[in-house]
Design a protein around this motif. Structure first.
Motif, PDB file in Angstrom:
ATOM      1  N   ALA A  97       2.999  -6.926  -3.704  1.00 45.41           N
ATOM      2  CA  ALA A  97       4.428  -7.201  -3.551  1.00 45.41           C
ATOM      3  C   ALA A  97       5.145  -6.042  -2.871  1.00 45.41           C
ATOM      4  O   ALA A  97       6.068  -6.246  -2.071  1.00 45.41           O
ATOM      5  N   VAL A  98       4.738  -4.806  -3.169  1.00 47.06           N
ATOM      6  CA  VAL A  98       5.329  -3.636  -2.499  1.00 47.06           C
ATOM      7  C   VAL A  98       5.096  -3.727  -0.998  1.00 47.06           C
ATOM      8  O   VAL A  98       5.991  -3.423  -0.192  1.00 47.06           O
ATOM      9  N   ALA A  99       3.909  -4.157  -0.617  1.00 44.73           N
ATOM     10  CA  ALA A  99       3.601  -4.306   0.810  1.00 44.73           C
ATOM     11  C   ALA A  99       4.549  -5.312   1.468  1.00 44.73           C
ATOM     12  O   ALA A  99       5.022  -5.099   2.590  1.00 44.73           O
ATOM     13  N   LEU A 100       4.862  -6.402   0.767  1.00 43.40           N
ATOM     14  CA  LEU A 100       5.779  -7.400   1.314  1.00 43.40           C
ATOM     15  C   LEU A 100       7.210  -6.888   1.338  1.00 43.40           C
ATOM     16  O   LEU A 100       7.952  -7.117   2.295  1.00 43.40           O
ATOM     17  N   ILE A 101       7.615  -6.179   0.279  1.00 39.11           N
ATOM     18  CA  ILE A 101       8.978  -5.641   0.213  1.00 39.11           C
ATOM     19  C   ILE A 101       9.244  -4.683   1.359  1.00 39.11           C
ATOM     20  O   ILE A 101      10.301  -4.706   1.997  1.00 39.11           O
ATOM     21  N   LEU A 102       8.258  -3.822   1.654  1.00 36.19           N
ATOM     22  CA  LEU A 102       8.428  -2.802   2.688  1.00 36.19           C
ATOM     23  C   LEU A 102       7.880  -3.238   4.044  1.00 36.19           C
ATOM     24  O   LEU A 102       7.934  -2.457   5.006  1.00 36.19           O
ATOM     25  N   ASP A 103       7.340  -4.467   4.099  1.00 35.81           N
ATOM     26  CA  ASP A 103       6.799  -5.009   5.345  1.00 35.81           C
ATOM     27  C   ASP A 103       5.716  -4.103   5.920  1.00 35.81           C
ATOM     28  O   ASP A 103       5.721  -3.736   7.101  1.00 35.81           O
ATOM     29  N   LYS A 104       4.766  -3.732   5.073  1.00 33.14           N
ATOM     30  CA  LYS A 104       3.639  -2.889   5.465  1.00 33.14           C
ATOM     31  C   LYS A 104       2.363  -3.509   4.911  1.00 33.14           C
ATOM     32  O   LYS A 104       2.405  -4.388   4.043  1.00 33.14           O
ATOM     33  N   GLU A 106      -1.202  -3.450   2.746  1.00 32.86           N
ATOM     34  CA  GLU A 106      -1.594  -2.829   1.485  1.00 32.86           C
ATOM     35  C   GLU A 106      -2.329  -1.510   1.725  1.00 32.86           C
ATOM     36  O   GLU A 106      -2.199  -0.559   0.950  1.00 32.86           O
ATOM     37  N   GLN A 107      -3.087  -1.426   2.805  1.00 32.62           N
ATOM     38  CA  GLN A 107      -3.774  -0.186   3.131  1.00 32.62           C
ATOM     39  C   GLN A 107      -2.777   0.931   3.419  1.00 32.62           C
ATOM     40  O   GLN A 107      -2.947   2.068   2.985  1.00 32.62           O
ATOM     41  N   ASP A 108      -1.710   0.593   4.148  1.00 36.59           N
ATOM     42  CA  ASP A 108      -0.666   1.585   4.422  1.00 36.59           C
ATOM     43  C   ASP A 108      -0.018   2.058   3.118  1.00 36.59           C
ATOM     44  O   ASP A 108       0.275   3.257   2.957  1.00 36.59           O
ATOM     45  N   ILE A 109       0.221   1.134   2.203  1.00 32.76           N
ATOM     46  CA  ILE A 109       0.835   1.485   0.923  1.00 32.76           C
ATOM     47  C   ILE A 109      -0.076   2.427   0.134  1.00 32.76           C
ATOM     48  O   ILE A 109       0.373   3.420  -0.443  1.00 32.76           O
ATOM     49  N   LEU A 110      -1.375   2.124   0.125  1.00 34.10           N
ATOM     50  CA  LEU A 110      -2.330   2.989  -0.580  1.00 34.10           C
ATOM     51  C   LEU A 110      -2.335   4.397   0.013  1.00 34.10           C
ATOM     52  O   LEU A 110      -2.397   5.401  -0.716  1.00 34.10           O
ATOM     53  N   GLU A 111      -2.290   4.482   1.342  1.00 32.78           N
ATOM     54  CA  GLU A 111      -2.258   5.792   1.989  1.00 32.78           C
ATOM     55  C   GLU A 111      -0.970   6.539   1.659  1.00 32.78           C
ATOM     56  O   GLU A 111      -0.988   7.764   1.454  1.00 32.78           O
ATOM     57  N   ASP A 112       0.146   5.816   1.601  1.00 33.34           N
ATOM     58  CA  ASP A 112       1.413   6.440   1.229  1.00 33.34           C
ATOM     59  C   ASP A 112       1.360   6.979  -0.193  1.00 33.34           C
ATOM     60  O   ASP A 112       1.886   8.058  -0.485  1.00 33.34           O
ATOM     61  N   ILE A 113       0.729   6.233  -1.095  1.00 36.47           N
ATOM     62  CA  ILE A 113       0.601   6.681  -2.479  1.00 36.47           C
ATOM     63  C   ILE A 113      -0.208   7.971  -2.555  1.00 36.47           C
ATOM     64  O   ILE A 113       0.158   8.916  -3.254  1.00 36.47           O
ATOM     65  N   THR A 114      -1.306   8.026  -1.814  1.00 37.98           N
ATOM     66  CA  THR A 114      -2.152   9.216  -1.820  1.00 37.98           C
ATOM     67  C   THR A 114      -1.395  10.435  -1.297  1.00 37.98           C
ATOM     68  O   THR A 114      -1.404  11.511  -1.913  1.00 37.98           O
ATOM     69  N   ARG A 115      -0.717  10.270  -0.160  1.00 37.33           N
ATOM     70  CA  ARG A 115       0.028  11.386   0.420  1.00 37.33           C
ATOM     71  C   ARG A 115       1.197  11.795  -0.487  1.00 37.33           C
ATOM     72  O   ARG A 115       1.492  12.984  -0.641  1.00 37.33           O
ATOM     73  N   ALA A 116       1.856  10.799  -1.102  1.00 37.36           N
ATOM     74  CA  ALA A 116       2.987  11.104  -1.974  1.00 37.36           C
ATOM     75  C   ALA A 116       2.539  11.867  -3.212  1.00 37.36           C
ATOM     76  O   ALA A 116       3.203  12.828  -3.639  1.00 37.36           O
ATOM     77  N   ASN A 117       1.413  11.480  -3.797  1.00 33.40           N
ATOM     78  CA  ASN A 117       0.903  12.199  -4.963  1.00 33.40           C
ATOM     79  C   ASN A 117       0.544  13.634  -4.618  1.00 33.40           C
ATOM     80  O   ASN A 117       0.774  14.558  -5.410  1.00 33.40           O
ATOM     81  N   ASP A 118      -0.014  13.848  -3.418  1.00 35.52           N
ATOM     82  CA  ASP A 118      -0.295  15.214  -2.973  1.00 35.52           C
ATOM     83  C   ASP A 118       1.006  16.003  -2.850  1.00 35.52           C
ATOM     84  O   ASP A 118       1.074  17.176  -3.218  1.00 35.52           O
TER      85      ASP A 118
END
Length: 247
Positions: A97-104, A106-118
């Protein structure tokens, strides 16, 4: 709007308001952001039929992005990374659902999560006062706070101890339960502390929607009990920085 949609919107509003406040860093601007999102909701394109709560999140992120265009050289997290962490952690929105909300994707969302946690791990630590009347829960919260890299200023089990410890330690952040049982009220304790010491506050409750009625002065940062380390980390980041405008 039909009655069923109206009821869905009413149920979604407390969560949208919590999300917007976490983005803006305070109650007034967060509620203004929701008001703008509501105005745009009817014209918002929704090719995925994602439901009114998620459509509200989309309207909020789009409005916030427009209001904060331009470079922010000292920002640890990008706007998109903030959106992703707040939606997945604070609002507990599924990845799809996050991918749909942000129009991205799911792979992009996962990468954003990884970079954000760093990025979160590189944020300077602060001292945290925990206000919680249940000793076992307080110990669990203390462990989560320390996992996030913060120091414990003290643990208060009642209102009087909270005020005393805050005066002695001057914490950089207050993490407060709402209901302290026979030991007082968490919001009242914070109110007393704020007369002498200003610090960002995150309130913890099992029922966040009860604090977001629009009928009284309300907290800017609320997380749902129990919570995960990432939820505390991103909410602490937003509370300490006061939203993107304060950086």
């Amino acid at each position: 709007m039909v009655d069923a949609e109206r009821q869905d919107l009413i149920r979604a509003l407390p969560f949208a308001r919590r999300f917007a406040r976490a983005l803006e860093g305070n109650q007034k601007q967060g509620d203004q952001l929701v008001a703008h999102a509501l105005k745009n909701l009817a014209t918002l394109k929704d090719g995925h039929n994602i439901g009114i709560r998620y459509r509200l999140y989309r309207a909020i992120t789009e409005r916030f992005q427009q209001a904060n265009e331009g470079p922010h050289t000292s920002v640890t997290l990008t706007l998109t990374q903030r959106f992703v962490l707040l939606l997945t952690s604070l609002e507990e929105v599924p990845l799809s659902a996050v991918a749909l909300i942000l129009d991205k994707s799911e792979q992009d969302i996962l990468e954003d999560i990884t970079r954000a946690n760093d990025g979160l791990r590189s944020v300077a630590e602060t001292s945290v006062l925990i206000i919680e009347d249940e000793p076992i829960i307080a110990m669990d919260i203390q462990d989560v706070v320390q996992q996030c890299g913060h120091r414990i200023a003290g643990v208060a089990y009642n209102e009087a101890d909270a005020v005393r410890i805050a005066k002695e330690t001057r914490p950089g952040l207050i993490l407060a339960d709402i209901n302290l049982g026979g030991g007082g009220d968490g919001m009242h304790a914070v109110g007393r502390i704020m007369k002498d010491h200003q610090a960002p506050v995150i309130f913890v409750t099992a029922y966040p929607e009860r604090l977001l009625t629009g009928e009284q002065e309300e907290p800017s940062f609320i997380i749902t009990k129990p919570f995960e380390p990432t939820t505390l980390a991103i909410t602490t980041y937003q509370a300490v920085t006061g939203g993107v405008k304060a950086i």
